[in-house]
Design an enzyme around this catalytic site. Structure first.
Site, PDB file in Angstrom:
ATOM      1  N   GLY A  37     -49.309 -37.573  25.786  1.00 54.67           N
ATOM      2  CA  GLY A  37     -48.666 -37.097  24.553  1.00 54.67           C
ATOM      3  C   GLY A  37     -47.827 -35.858  24.829  1.00 54.67           C
ATOM      4  O   GLY A  37     -47.916 -35.255  25.901  1.00 54.67           O
ATOM      5  N   ILE A  56     -60.653 -36.980  24.812  1.00 52.10           N
ATOM      6  CA  ILE A  56     -61.632 -37.897  24.196  1.00 52.10           C
ATOM      7  C   ILE A  56     -62.849 -38.116  25.104  1.00 52.10           C
ATOM      8  O   ILE A  56     -63.860 -38.639  24.664  1.00 52.10           O
ATOM      9  CB  ILE A  56     -61.009 -39.259  23.792  1.00 52.10           C
ATOM     10  CG1 ILE A  56     -60.290 -39.919  24.971  1.00 52.10           C
ATOM     11  CG2 ILE A  56     -60.079 -39.083  22.606  1.00 52.10           C
ATOM     12  CD1 ILE A  56     -59.859 -41.355  24.690  1.00 52.10           C
ATOM     13  N   TYR A 143     -55.378 -52.213  33.026  1.00 51.87           N
ATOM     14  CA  TYR A 143     -55.087 -51.699  31.681  1.00 51.87           C
ATOM     15  C   TYR A 143     -55.477 -52.731  30.616  1.00 51.87           C
ATOM     16  O   TYR A 143     -56.135 -52.407  29.616  1.00 51.87           O
ATOM     17  CB  TYR A 143     -53.590 -51.370  31.579  1.00 51.87           C
ATOM     18  CG  TYR A 143     -53.092 -51.163  30.172  1.00 51.87           C
ATOM     19  CD1 TYR A 143     -53.355 -49.978  29.491  1.00 51.87           C
ATOM     20  CD2 TYR A 143     -52.356 -52.161  29.523  1.00 51.87           C
ATOM     21  CE1 TYR A 143     -52.896 -49.794  28.188  1.00 51.87           C
ATOM     22  CE2 TYR A 143     -51.893 -51.978  28.231  1.00 51.87           C
ATOM     23  CZ  TYR A 143     -52.171 -50.798  27.561  1.00 51.87           C
ATOM     24  OH  TYR A 143     -51.717 -50.617  26.270  1.00 51.87           O
ATOM     25  N   ASP A 275     -47.643 -57.850  35.725  1.00 49.01           N
ATOM     26  CA  ASP A 275     -46.763 -58.132  34.585  1.00 49.01           C
ATOM     27  C   ASP A 275     -47.046 -59.488  33.950  1.00 49.01           C
ATOM     28  O   ASP A 275     -47.566 -60.405  34.588  1.00 49.01           O
ATOM     29  CB  ASP A 275     -45.315 -58.127  35.087  1.00 49.01           C
ATOM     30  CG  ASP A 275     -44.388 -57.349  34.188  1.00 49.01           C
ATOM     31  OD1 ASP A 275     -44.877 -56.746  33.216  1.00 49.01           O
ATOM     32  OD2 ASP A 275     -43.173 -57.343  34.456  1.00 49.01           O
TER      33      ASP A 275
END
Ligand code: UD2
Length: 320
Positions: A37, A56, A143, A275
């Site tokens: 961020g 977190i 991921y 991908d």
């Protein structure tokens, strides 16, 4: 007025959620550790939110952040397929361990509902299109595995503890404030900023891969609907958030040429590991249970996004 906690509030999705909630008169609290961020995303709203710089992975900080909260919008993540291929441990920590902390804290603070930023990558490269929520997931990258694991944790916390959770499988969200500066940035942020500065973008592969690119306003709307929809229809469930239309990178490049006045060609490079070739969502379940309907289509979203990056260039020039 309800109290919302946004994890990853410094990200482009988190900060967009915050803006809309403030516009609707809601109370916003946010956490971010600024690993992905950016502080600039919060600069205009910092005075209106209860911001806490925290990770977190810090359970104590999450317990404090969840106290007195009605809804948690869990956006914090390391959101990148290639980064997870390079560093699966970091991906797992942020994207799975972090989620479990947020869930435990939300459960213990008795928040009303947790809405989670899940990912279309969970579907993997299965040939069936469009992807619908009843399909068996087949994630490829670390991921994608992590995002799917967190989605299952959402469902588990509903089943085991009765904490209301909703997982929204985002399909390639794009729009203003998406960070273009990292090699792991989303393709549209990269392509637009490169082309606006007269440089060629690189297509990983032949450019014929396709995505259901979804403008940010649609994702924001889906989150707010997910907070308010009746629990019987949405708690412990997963919904696609997309537009229901796909475009290839080659087609997108042509549209961007017109919007950015870039007249060069792209560079074609090697395909990217992990991908997915084609991605397209069936959004009928979100329509039925959340009342979700995309408000901004791809072309309009692309135009708005290019305008925003152009305005950033202008303000950078005027500061010089
Ligand atoms: C995945 C998820 C998406 C979200 C995102 C978070 C899918 C289908 N989508 O996005 O929902 O969770 O992860 O990061 O799994 N590309 C280029 N040149 C570049 C950059 C990218 O050709 O400079 C290609 C890339 O190889 C891919 C496409 O553009 O085929 C989209 O890449 P991306 O990184 O923007 O997003 P993707 O699809 O990995």
């Amino acid at each position: 007025m309800a109290v919302y906690l946004i994890t990853g509030i410094g990200g482009f999705i988190g900060s967009s959620l915050a803006r809309e909630l403030l516009r609707r008169g809601e109370q916003v609290r946010g956490v971010d550790n600024f690993s992905t961020g950016r502080r600039e995303n919060l600069s205009q709203i910092l005075g209106q939110i209860d911001f806490r710089e925290a990770d977190i992975l810090d359970l104590d900080a999450m317990n404090r952040a969840c106290t007195g909260v009605d809804y948690v919008l869990h956006q914090a993540a390391i959101p990148s397929v290639p980064k997870s291929v390079l560093d699966p441990i970091a991906s797992n920590q942020a994207n799975v361990d972090g989620t479990v902390n947020v869930l435990v804290a939300a459960r213990d603070a008795r928040v009303k509902r947790v809405v989670y930023a899940a990912s279309s990558s969970a579907y993997g490269d299965t040939p069936t299109l469009p992807k619908h929520e009843r399909m068996t997931p087949d994630p490829i990258s670390p991921y994608a595995v992590a995002k799917l694991a967190s989605e299952r944790y959402m469902i588990s916390f509903y089943r085991c503890y009765g904490l209301e959770t909703v997982a929204l499988r985002y399909f390639n969200i794009f729009g203003p404030r998406q960070d273009p500066s990292s090699p792991y940035s989303g393709v549209l942020a990269k392509f637009i900023t490169l082309m606006l500065s007269g440089q060629p973008p690189t297509m990983f592969g032949d450019g014929e891969q396709s995505r259901d690119f979804t403008y940010i306003d649609n994702a924001v709307e889906a989150n707010l609907l997910a907070c308010k929809a009746p629990a019987a229809q949405v708690a412990g469930k997963v919904f696609n958030v997309a537009t229901g239309r796909r475009v290839t990178l080659n087609e997108t490049f042509k549209l961007l040429q017109a919007l950015t006045s870039y007249s060069g060609s792209p560079i074609y490079g090697a395909e990217r590991g992990g991908d997915i070739k084609h991605s397209l969502a069936d959004i009928s379940s979100a329509a039925e249970h959340l009342g979700y309907k995309p408000q901004v289509d791809f072309e309009d979203g692309l135009r708005r996004t290019v305008e925003w990056y152009k305005s950033c260039q202008l303000s950078a020039v005027s500061r010089q």
